[in-house]
Design a protein around this motif. Structure first.
Motif, mmCIF file in Angstrom:
data_model
loop_
_atom_site.group_PDB
_atom_site.id
_atom_site.type_symbol
_atom_site.label_atom_id
_atom_site.label_comp_id
_atom_site.label_asym_id
_atom_site.label_seq_id
_atom_site.Cartn_x
_atom_site.Cartn_y
_atom_site.Cartn_z
ATOM 1 N N MET A 83 1.007 -1.255 -0.086
ATOM 2 C CA MET A 83 0.175 -0.030 -0.045
ATOM 3 C C MET A 83 0.803 1.255 -0.027
ATOM 4 N N THR A 84 0.885 1.854 -1.033
ATOM 5 C CA THR A 84 1.736 3.213 -1.037
ATOM 6 C C THR A 84 0.540 4.401 -0.654
ATOM 7 N N PRO A 85 1.312 5.577 -0.057
ATOM 8 C CA PRO A 85 0.540 6.589 0.069
ATOM 9 C C PRO A 85 -0.354 7.044 -0.986
ATOM 10 N N GLU A 86 0.173 7.008 -2.118
ATOM 11 C CA GLU A 86 -0.481 7.302 -3.418
ATOM 12 C C GLU A 86 -1.830 6.526 -3.634
ATOM 13 N N LEU A 87 -1.799 5.385 -3.530
ATOM 14 C CA LEU A 87 -2.861 4.392 -3.511
ATOM 15 C C LEU A 87 -3.776 4.614 -2.310
ATOM 16 N N ARG A 88 -3.448 4.849 -1.077
ATOM 17 C CA ARG A 88 -4.101 5.079 0.112
ATOM 18 C C ARG A 88 -5.039 6.307 -0.181
ATOM 19 N N ASP A 89 -4.416 7.431 -0.533
ATOM 20 C CA ASP A 89 -5.025 8.808 -1.037
ATOM 21 C C ASP A 89 -5.837 8.645 -2.086
ATOM 22 N N GLY A 90 -5.461 7.838 -3.011
ATOM 23 C CA GLY A 90 -6.484 7.579 -4.287
ATOM 24 C C GLY A 90 -7.868 6.786 -3.726
ATOM 25 N N LEU A 91 -7.755 5.955 -2.969
ATOM 26 C CA LEU A 91 -8.922 5.252 -2.448
ATOM 27 C C LEU A 91 -9.737 6.320 -1.457
ATOM 28 N N LEU A 92 -9.038 7.146 -0.758
ATOM 29 C CA LEU A 92 -9.819 8.122 -0.065
ATOM 30 C C LEU A 92 -10.627 8.875 -0.756
ATOM 31 N N ASP A 93 -9.903 9.520 -1.776
ATOM 32 C CA ASP A 93 -10.404 10.391 -2.481
ATOM 33 C C ASP A 93 -11.569 9.723 -3.346
ATOM 34 N N LEU A 94 -11.366 8.702 -3.933
ATOM 35 C CA LEU A 94 -12.538 8.010 -4.678
ATOM 36 C C LEU A 94 -14.022 7.755 -3.689
ATOM 37 N N TRP A 95 -13.493 7.301 -2.544
ATOM 38 C CA TRP A 95 -14.544 7.090 -1.451
ATOM 39 C C TRP A 95 -15.386 8.378 -1.266
ATOM 40 N N THR A 96 -14.631 9.454 -1.171
ATOM 41 C CA THR A 96 -15.299 10.689 -0.968
ATOM 42 C C THR A 96 -15.739 11.234 -2.083
ATOM 43 N N ASP A 97 -15.461 11.139 -3.055
ATOM 44 C CA ASP A 97 -16.217 11.626 -4.356
ATOM 45 C C ASP A 97 -17.544 10.811 -4.517
ATOM 46 N N VAL A 98 -17.342 9.403 -4.738
ATOM 47 C CA VAL A 98 -18.526 8.548 -4.790
ATOM 48 C C VAL A 98 -19.651 8.977 -3.528
ATOM 49 N N SER A 99 -19.110 9.262 -2.530
ATOM 50 C CA SER A 99 -20.261 9.413 -1.504
ATOM 51 C C SER A 99 -20.829 10.715 -1.599
ATOM 52 N N ASN A 100 -19.834 11.708 -2.058
ATOM 53 C CA ASN A 100 -20.621 13.285 -2.254
ATOM 54 C C ASN A 100 -21.402 13.149 -3.542
ATOM 55 N N ALA A 101 -21.333 12.389 -4.464
ATOM 56 C CA ALA A 101 -22.216 12.191 -5.557
ATOM 57 C C ALA A 101 -23.341 11.399 -5.463
ATOM 58 N N GLY A 102 -23.476 10.916 -4.369
ATOM 59 C CA GLY A 102 -24.698 10.254 -3.937
ATOM 60 C C GLY A 102 -24.744 8.774 -4.013
ATOM 61 N N GLY A 103 -23.315 8.189 -4.034
ATOM 62 C CA GLY A 103 -23.289 6.750 -3.931
ATOM 63 C C GLY A 103 -23.524 5.954 -2.628
ATOM 64 N N ALA A 104 -23.942 4.829 -2.725
ATOM 65 C CA ALA A 104 -24.280 4.144 -1.583
ATOM 66 C C ALA A 104 -23.274 3.242 -1.008
ATOM 67 N N VAL A 105 -22.159 3.876 -0.279
ATOM 68 C CA VAL A 105 -21.166 3.430 0.162
ATOM 69 C C VAL A 105 -20.876 3.629 1.507
ATOM 70 N N GLY A 106 -21.936 3.610 2.354
ATOM 71 C CA GLY A 106 -21.676 3.947 3.582
ATOM 72 C C GLY A 106 -22.005 5.245 4.515
ATOM 73 N N PHE A 107 -21.947 6.366 3.653
ATOM 74 C CA PHE A 107 -21.929 7.755 4.014
ATOM 75 C C PHE A 107 -23.196 8.491 3.153
ATOM 76 N N VAL A 108 -23.448 9.427 3.620
ATOM 77 C CA VAL A 108 -24.364 10.354 2.998
ATOM 78 C C VAL A 108 -23.883 11.736 2.906
ATOM 79 N N ALA A 109 -23.935 12.357 1.687
ATOM 80 C CA ALA A 109 -23.505 13.440 1.386
ATOM 81 C C ALA A 109 -24.106 14.726 1.844
ATOM 82 N N PRO A 110 -23.398 15.565 2.223
ATOM 83 C CA PRO A 110 -21.742 15.904 2.203
ATOM 84 C C PRO A 110 -20.971 15.203 3.137
ATOM 85 N N VAL A 111 -19.807 14.544 2.684
ATOM 86 C CA VAL A 111 -19.060 14.045 3.707
ATOM 87 C C VAL A 111 -17.693 14.613 3.240
#
Length: 164
Positions: free
Chosen positions: A1-29
């Motif tokens: 796990m590189t810092p770049e991959l970790r940050d990419g995962l976190l960015d993806l999860w945030t962007d998906v959540s804020n776009a209304g994706g059903a991944v455990g959070f509700v926008a805005p997050v």
């Protein structure tokens, strides 16, 4: 796990959540709210209980991810969980989701003794139709189990993909 991959995962999860994706959070997050959940998945990887699937876009950015999690109960080790299935909003409709689910099935088939993949999804978004089109079967539904907001309860839908 590189810092770049970790940050990419976190960015993806945030962007998906804020776009209304059903991944455990509700926008805005914000990223800091999601980070502890990502850390739980990463700890599972470190302990050998979880595996990560990552799809990159043409620019090398994290575009899609999912986690395969092994069962620890001795009577349920013949199937595993698929968690946190995400495709970046900019790649919706481009086949990343189907490719990700196919890769998850291939990865699971490569694990000795695994006969099925189980996942849950939030009702009200049509996710069960998408998973169904990828071979998953609805095997259970708990009405109103997910509360995304006051007066907005959604079904928790249980889906299964037999691999044999």
């Amino acid at each position: 796990m590189t810092p770049e991959l970790r940050d990419g995962l976190l960015d993806l999860w945030t962007d998906v959540s804020n776009a209304g994706g059903a991944v455990g959070f509700v926008a805005p997050v914000e990223r800091d709210v999601i980070r502890p959940e990502l850390v739980k998945h990463l700890v599972g990887m470190e302990q050998g209980r979880t595996r990560l699937l990552v799809g990159l876009d043409e620019e090398g950015r994290v575009a899609a991810t999912a986690f395969l999690a092994f069962n620890t109960h001795r009577l349920m080790t013949h199937w595993l969980w698929l968690y946190t299935v995400m495709v970046h909003p900019r790649h919706q409709g481009e086949g990343y989701g189907r490719d990700l689910l196919a890769a998850a099935a291939d990865a699971a088939r490569g694990i000795d003794g695994i006969e099925a993949i189980r996942l849950t999804c939030r009702g009200g978004l049509g996710l069960e139709r998408f998973y169904g089109s990828c071979g998953y079967k609805e095997v259970g539904r708990i009405p109103g189990a997910i509360r995304v907001a006051p007066d907005d309860d959604r079904d928790d839908i249980i889906m299964l993909l037999p691999l044999t």
